[in-house]
Write an enzyme that holds these catalytic residues in place. Structure first.
Site, PDB file in Angstrom:
ATOM      1  CE  LYS A  13      -2.077   1.283   3.691  1.00 14.61           C
ATOM      2  NZ  LYS A  13      -2.948   1.551   4.851  1.00 14.61           N
ATOM      3  NE  ARG A  88      -8.259   2.513  10.898  1.00 16.07           N
ATOM      4  CZ  ARG A  88      -7.138   2.789  11.535  1.00 16.07           C
ATOM      5  NH1 ARG A  88      -7.166   3.068  12.814  1.00 16.07           N
ATOM      6  NH2 ARG A  88      -5.995   2.776  10.906  1.00 16.07           N
ATOM      7  NE  ARG A 127       9.950 -11.545   4.034  1.00 19.05           N
ATOM      8  CZ  ARG A 127       9.023 -10.582   4.028  1.00 19.05           C
ATOM      9  NH1 ARG A 127       8.613 -10.051   2.895  1.00 19.05           N
ATOM     10  NH2 ARG A 127       8.531 -10.123   5.168  1.00 19.05           N
ATOM     11  NE  ARG A 161      12.209  -8.182   8.950  1.00 16.67           N
ATOM     12  CZ  ARG A 161      11.370  -7.368   8.327  1.00 16.67           C
ATOM     13  NH1 ARG A 161      11.618  -6.993   7.103  1.00 16.67           N
ATOM     14  NH2 ARG A 161      10.278  -6.945   8.923  1.00 16.67           N
ATOM     15  NE  ARG A 172       3.088  -7.089  11.478  1.00 13.52           N
ATOM     16  CZ  ARG A 172       4.347  -7.263  11.136  1.00 13.52           C
ATOM     17  NH1 ARG A 172       4.653  -7.676   9.926  1.00 13.52           N
ATOM     18  NH2 ARG A 172       5.315  -7.007  11.979  1.00 13.52           N
TER      19      ARG A 172
END
Ligand SMILES: [Zn+2]
Length: 217
Positions: A13, A88, A127, A161, A172
């Site tokens: 985004k 929102r 990853r 990570r 998320r």
């Protein structure tokens, strides 16, 4: 052209918003940034907001609307606004309609960058990077040609990570769904929602968004 851009973390985004600013002269408006700027500039609503925040209270919808209205009165928003993180709630969505129509403008599209959660988990979880040169690899999609050796620099250590894991991605996504659930039906009822495949590569996502903005999709 005024749009709301929606998309979970990992959908690109921010990249797309930046591109629309550069290529179309649109401005990305996030409530946090607008609030800080209004307080700093000491606008009428900014002064109210500061008093509320200094008292440790939450800024009301009325104050947020005031701040957005003041921002929309600035000339740089005339080529188009990209609303980010606002509205929102359905009530805020209605306020936004009023704020825009008072200025002879309207919301044109709500563009949602869609991701497939399982595919996103797979993409993120696998990853890893070379600890020396930073070259990116993936357990499934891009292993080093010689096992344990970086293709680029020949180094043998790699790193991952800690937040590149399934649980973080799924949390998320759940947060994102909870945030957008109140407003998507509101805009769907108005026929404004356009979905874009956020899993496609950056150029393809950009092309899909452009087609919507140019009335070709
Ligand atoms: Zn390397």
């Amino acid at each position: 052209m005024n749009i709301i851009l929606l998309g979970p973390p990992g959908a690109g985004k921010g990249t797309q918003a930046k591109r629309l600013e550069q290529e179309r002269g649109m401005v990305q408006l996030s409530t946090g940034d607008m609030l800080r700027a209004a307080v700093k500039a000491g606008t009428p609503t900014g002064i109210q907001a500061k008093a509320v925040m200094d008292a440790g209270e939450l800024v009301s919808d009325a104050i947020v609307s005031g701040i957005i209205g003041e921002r929309l009165d600035m000339e740089d928003t005339l080529k188009g606004a990209i609303f980010d993180g606002y509205p929102r709630t359905a009530a805020q969505a209605e306020s936004l309609d009023v704020l825009l129509s008072e200025r002879g403008r309207q919301l044109d599209f709500v563009i949602e960058l869609e991701v497939n959660e399982d595919a996103l988990v797979e993409r993120v979880e696998g990853r890893f990077t070379c600890a020396n040169c930073g070259e990116g690899y993936h357990d499934k999609f891009k292993l080093p040609k010689v096992e344990g050796t970086c293709d680029v620099c020949g180094h043998h250590e790699f790193k991952r990570r800690p937040d590149d894991n399934a649980e973080t991605v799924r949390t998320r996504m759940a947060e994102y769904r909870a945030k957008t659930a109140p407003i998507l039906p509101f805009y769907e009822a108005k026929g404004l929602v356009k979905k874009v495949d956020g899993m496609a590569d950056i150029a393809e996502v950009g092309a899909q968004i452009d087609a919507i903005l140019d009335g070709k999709a």
